[in-house]
Design an enzyme around this catalytic site. Structure first.
Site, PDB file in Angstrom:
ATOM      1  N   TYR A  36     -19.702 -12.238  28.183  1.00 49.95           N
ATOM      2  CA  TYR A  36     -19.321 -11.202  27.206  1.00 49.95           C
ATOM      3  C   TYR A  36     -19.715 -11.717  25.820  1.00 49.95           C
ATOM      4  O   TYR A  36     -18.926 -11.750  24.884  1.00 49.95           O
ATOM      5  CB  TYR A  36     -17.822 -10.898  27.284  1.00 49.95           C
ATOM      6  CG  TYR A  36     -17.350 -10.592  28.685  1.00 49.95           C
ATOM      7  CD1 TYR A  36     -17.450  -9.304  29.212  1.00 49.95           C
ATOM      8  CD2 TYR A  36     -16.840 -11.594  29.497  1.00 49.95           C
ATOM      9  CE1 TYR A  36     -17.040  -9.030  30.510  1.00 49.95           C
ATOM     10  CE2 TYR A  36     -16.425 -11.325  30.805  1.00 49.95           C
ATOM     11  CZ  TYR A  36     -16.526 -10.050  31.295  1.00 49.95           C
ATOM     12  OH  TYR A  36     -16.129  -9.780  32.583  1.00 49.95           O
TER      13      TYR A  36
ATOM     14  N   CYS B 291       0.820  -1.211   0.000  1.00 50.35           N
ATOM     15  CA  CYS B 291       0.000   0.000   0.000  1.00 50.35           C
ATOM     16  C   CYS B 291       0.858   1.266   0.000  1.00 50.35           C
ATOM     17  O   CYS B 291       1.873   1.337   0.694  1.00 50.35           O
ATOM     18  CB  CYS B 291      -0.905  -0.007   1.225  1.00 50.35           C
ATOM     19  SG  CYS B 291      -1.994   1.423   1.366  1.00 50.35           S
TER      20      CYS B 291
ATOM     21  N   GLU C 242     -24.550 -10.516  28.188  1.00 54.51           N
ATOM     22  CA  GLU C 242     -23.955  -9.444  27.378  1.00 54.51           C
ATOM     23  C   GLU C 242     -24.483  -8.094  27.870  1.00 54.51           C
ATOM     24  O   GLU C 242     -25.676  -7.951  28.167  1.00 54.51           O
ATOM     25  CB  GLU C 242     -24.304  -9.648  25.901  1.00 54.51           C
ATOM     26  CG  GLU C 242     -24.002  -8.476  24.989  1.00 54.51           C
ATOM     27  CD  GLU C 242     -22.543  -8.029  24.994  1.00 54.51           C
ATOM     28  OE1 GLU C 242     -22.289  -6.815  24.920  1.00 54.51           O
ATOM     29  OE2 GLU C 242     -21.651  -8.898  25.065  1.00 54.51           O
TER      30      GLU C 242
ATOM     31  N   CYS D  49      -6.578   0.925   0.223  1.00 57.06           N
ATOM     32  CA  CYS D  49      -6.474   0.145   1.452  1.00 57.06           C
ATOM     33  C   CYS D  49      -6.696  -1.306   1.066  1.00 57.06           C
ATOM     34  O   CYS D  49      -7.674  -1.630   0.390  1.00 57.06           O
ATOM     35  CB  CYS D  49      -7.504   0.587   2.489  1.00 57.06           C
ATOM     36  SG  CYS D  49      -7.423  -0.388   4.016  1.00 57.06           S
TER      37      CYS D  49
ATOM     38  N   CYS E 109      -8.486 -11.167  22.535  1.00 56.99           N
ATOM     39  CA  CYS E 109      -7.746 -10.397  21.536  1.00 56.99           C
ATOM     40  C   CYS E 109      -6.630  -9.598  22.208  1.00 56.99           C
ATOM     41  O   CYS E 109      -5.942  -8.815  21.554  1.00 56.99           O
ATOM     42  CB  CYS E 109      -8.684  -9.457  20.778  1.00 56.99           C
ATOM     43  SG  CYS E 109      -9.513  -8.260  21.849  1.00 56.99           S
TER      44      CYS E 109
ATOM     45  N   CYS F 230      -1.970  -1.068   9.250  1.00 56.98           N
ATOM     46  CA  CYS F 230      -1.322  -2.400   9.217  1.00 56.98           C
ATOM     47  C   CYS F 230       0.189  -2.212   9.208  1.00 56.98           C
ATOM     48  O   CYS F 230       0.819  -2.126   8.157  1.00 56.98           O
ATOM     49  CB  CYS F 230      -1.798  -3.226   8.031  1.00 56.98           C
ATOM     50  SG  CYS F 230      -1.949  -2.377   6.454  1.00 56.98           S
TER      51      CYS F 230
ATOM     52  N   CYS G 257       0.507   5.304   7.560  1.00 59.66           N
ATOM     53  CA  CYS G 257      -0.770   4.818   8.090  1.00 59.66           C
ATOM     54  C   CYS G 257      -0.543   3.819   9.220  1.00 59.66           C
ATOM     55  O   CYS G 257       0.332   2.963   9.140  1.00 59.66           O
ATOM     56  CB  CYS G 257      -1.585   4.166   6.976  1.00 59.66           C
ATOM     57  SG  CYS G 257      -3.158   3.488   7.538  1.00 59.66           S
TER      58      CYS G 257
ATOM     59  N   ASP H 289     -15.092 -14.368  26.397  1.00 58.08           N
ATOM     60  CA  ASP H 289     -14.451 -13.622  25.307  1.00 58.08           C
ATOM     61  C   ASP H 289     -14.615 -12.141  25.642  1.00 58.08           C
ATOM     62  O   ASP H 289     -15.428 -11.441  25.040  1.00 58.08           O
ATOM     63  CB  ASP H 289     -15.111 -13.978  23.973  1.00 58.08           C
ATOM     64  CG  ASP H 289     -14.355 -13.392  22.775  1.00 58.08           C
ATOM     65  OD1 ASP H 289     -13.350 -12.683  22.993  1.00 58.08           O
ATOM     66  OD2 ASP H 289     -14.770 -13.639  21.637  1.00 58.08           O
TER      67      ASP H 289
ATOM     68  N   GLN I 228     -17.068 -10.558  14.838  1.00 57.47           N
ATOM     69  CA  GLN I 228     -15.651 -10.688  14.498  1.00 57.47           C
ATOM     70  C   GLN I 228     -15.370 -10.021  13.143  1.00 57.47           C
ATOM     71  O   GLN I 228     -16.036 -10.328  12.154  1.00 57.47           O
ATOM     72  CB  GLN I 228     -15.255 -12.164  14.444  1.00 57.47           C
ATOM     73  CG  GLN I 228     -15.154 -12.827  15.800  1.00 57.47           C
ATOM     74  CD  GLN I 228     -13.911 -12.399  16.574  1.00 57.47           C
ATOM     75  OE1 GLN I 228     -13.017 -11.744  16.059  1.00 57.47           O
ATOM     76  NE2 GLN I 228     -13.857 -12.778  17.839  1.00 57.47           N
TER      77      GLN I 228
END
Length: 467
Positions: A330, A76, A351, A162, A424, A85, A82, A397, A301
Site C-alpha cells: 500500500y 474558530c 500500490e 479555518c 490511521c 476539528c 463544523c 500502511d 501524508q
C-alpha cells in the site's frame, strides 16, 4: 416527535470526537448512550436529545451547566457546527491523553509491554497541506462551499475561517465561492445525478511553496462545464495568488454510472502537472532529505511536519540494520520504501493507484534510489504473482479499512521476520494484529503519533516479530 431536553454528565469521547453520556428519556425506558457534538468529558450540560440511531441518541448542546476543567475556548467561529476539528474545546495535553488511552484500550489484550508516549505535533494549527471542500445547495437555492457539519447527513457549512489549513486556502475558497455565486452552475446532487460541482481540493508543498487547486465535477455530460466556465474558475484562483507562485490548476471529472466502475479523469487547466514536497528524515546523527512529486490524486501524508516524525520514528523502531529484502505494501508514492532503501539490498513497493505508482517511479529517479522496484496492482494479487521468498521486513500502511483477509493471509504466508504496521485506523489495525498474533507474531513496540491535532484521529506504528 418533539425532542426532549435533559441534563447529561459527559464521561467519554465517541469515535467521532463527540461527548458521550447516558440519558433515560422516561422512567420506563432503558438508560441509553447519547452523543453530543462540542461536549467533552467532565462537562455537565443541557442537551436536546434527537432521534435514536444505531442504538444511541444524537443530541445538540444547548448550554453548559458546569464546564470540564479541561475545557478551553474554541479558536474558530465555526467550532459549534463544523465537523473539521471536533476536539478544539479540549486542552491539547488532554487530547493526547485520550488518544493514548484509546491505543491502550485497543491493544491491552494483544501487548503486555508499555506503549510509548504519543508523539505530539510540533504545529497544532495550520498544519494541513491538503483540504477537500464540498459544494452543496438546498431546495431554496442557497449555496454552500466548505466542510460538513458535525452530526449531519451531508449538510455543508460555509467557511469564513479555518485554522487547520494555510491562510491562502481560505482566500481561494472565498474566490471560488464568489465565482460560483456569479454563475448559474449547480452543485452536484447525488440522488438525482444532477448538477455539476462536487468538491474543491487544495494542496501545497509546505517545504517548497508549490500550490494546487482541483475542481471535481460530475461526469454527467448534461452538466459538463463549458470551456469559458473552466477558464473563469482557473482565473479566479490565479487572481488570489502572487504571479510568481508555482500554481497547478486541475479539473477532475468524476464519472459514476450505475453498474459500471467509477472512473476519474484529470484535465490540467494551468501550470505544472504536479507539485513537489520535501521530507527530512532525522534519527540522531542520521539525516536524509527526500523530494517527492505529487500528482493531483496521489496520496501524501496531509501533515508534512508530522509525517517527517512518523517516518523517522518508523525507521528507528524497525532499526537501521541492513536487510536483504523489504516489502512496502500500500505504498502510495513509495515514501516508506525510499526511506528504508538505504538499509536494504532490495525494496519492492506495491500500490494500486496508477497515478501514485507513476509518481513513485519519478520520485525514485528524483532521489536516485537504485534498489527499489515499484509494482502497480492489488496488493494480494501482486504478492501472489511475484512468488517472493521470505522477506526480512514487510512495511504496511493500508487504507482506513485495514487489510483484506486475503492480503493478511498472504503476508503471513510469506513468513517475514518482522512486520512494521502503520495505520490511521487503530481499531482495524488491532483486528489485523490479532490475526498476526494467531499466525505466530508478537507485538514488540507500539508508538502512537498525533498527526491531526484537534481531531479524534490517531496514527499508530506497530512492530511485530515472528516467534
Amino acid at each position: 416527535k418533539k425532542n426532549s431536553i435533559t441534563s447529561i454528565s459527559i464521561d467519554r469521547l465517541s469515535a467521532k470526537g463527540f461527548g458521550v453520556g447516558t440519558v433515560q428519556k422516561t422512567p420506563q425506558s432503558q438508560p441509553t448512550k447519547a452523543m453530543i457534538p462540542c461536549a467533552i468529558p467532565g462537562d455537565e450540560i443541557v442537551a436536546e436529545i434527537g432521534p435514536k440511531r444505531k442504538g444511541s441518541y444524537l443530541g445538540k448542546l444547548l448550554s453548559i451547566s458546569a464546564p470540564s476543567s479541561d475545557r478551553i475556548e474554541a479558536v474558530c467561529r465555526h467550532a459549534p457546527v463544523c465537523g473539521g476539528c471536533s476536539l478544539q474545546y479540549l486542552k491539547y495535553e488532554k487530547q493526547l491523553f485520550y488518544k493514548e488511552a484509546k491505543i491502550r484500550e485497543l491493544f491491552t489484550s494483544l501487548f503486555s509491554g508499555s506503549i510509548d508516549p504519543i508523539l505530539p505535533a510540533p504545529l497544532q494549527w495550520n498544519y494541513r497541506n491538503k483540504m477537500e471542500y464540498s459544494f452543496s445547495q438546498n431546495k431554496a437555492g442557497e449555496r454552500f462551499l466548505g466542510l460538513m457539519q458535525a452530526g449531519t447527513r451531508g449538510k455543508v457549512e460555509n467557511l469564513f475561517e479555518c485554522h487547520l489549513s494555510p491562510s491562502w486556502f481560505l482566500q481561494v475558497l472565498s474566490a471560488v465561492k464568489n465565482w460560483w455565486d456569479s454563475s448559474k452552475i449547480a452543485a452536484f446532487h447525488e440522488l438525482q445525478n444532477a448538477g455539476s460541482l462536487r468538491t474543491l481540493t487544495l494542496r501545497e508543498g509546505k517545504k517548497t511553496g508549490h500550490k494546487m487547486a482541483m475542481l471535481t465535477v460530475s461526469g454527467n455530460p448534461d452538466y459538463a462545464l463549458t470551456k469559458e466556465q473552466m477558464s473563469q474558475f482557473a482565473k479566479c484562483v490565479q487572481e488570489v495568488l502572487p504571479e510568481e507562485t508555482s500554481l497547478s490548476i486541475f479539473l477532475r471529472i468524476h464519472q459514476a454510472i450505475r453498474g459500471q466502475p467509477t472512473q476519474f479523469y484529470e484535465i490540467l487547466l494551468s501550470g505544472p502537472d504536479h507539485i513537489q514536497e520535501e521530507l527530512d528524515i532525522v534519527i540522531g546523527p542520521y539525516q536524509k532529505t527526500y523530494r517527492f512529486k505529487i500528482s493531483p490524486t496521489a496520496f501524501f501524508q496531509p501533515n508534512t511536519m508530522q509525517a517527517e516524525k512518523l517516518y523517522s520514528q518508523a525507521l528507528a523502531i524497525a532499526g537501521m540494520k541492513k536487510r536483504k529484502c523489504v516489502l512496502d505494501l500500500y505504498a502510495g508514492t513509495a515514501t516508506l520504501g525510499m526511506v528504508f532503501a538505504p538499509f536494504a539490498e532490495k525494496v519492492i513497493a506495491i500500490e494500486l493507484n496508477p497515478y501514485a505508482v507513476f509518481d513513485a517511479q519519478v520520485n525514485q529517479e528524483l532521489n536516485e534510489v537504485q534498489n527499489l522496484q515499484v509494482h502497480q496492482g492489488d496488493v494480494a494479487q501482486v504478492l501472489q504473482d511475484l512468488k517472493l521468498q521470505t522477506p526480512d521486513l514487510i512495511v504496511i500502511d493500508p487504507p482506513r479499512i485495514g487489510l483484506s483477509p486475503q492480503a493478511a493471509e498472504i503476508i503471513a504466508s510469506l513468513a517475514p521476520l518482522e512486520i512494521l504496521y502503520i495505520s490511521c485506523a487503530p481499531k482495524e489495525q488491532a483486528r489485523d494484529c490479532l490475526f498476526f498474533k494467531q499466525a505466530g507474531y508478537d507485538i514488540v513496540s507500539i508508538q502512537p503519533v498525533d498527526q491531526f491535532p484537534h481531531t479524534i484521529h490517531i496514527e499508530n506504528i506497530i512492530l511485530l516479530k515472528k516467534r
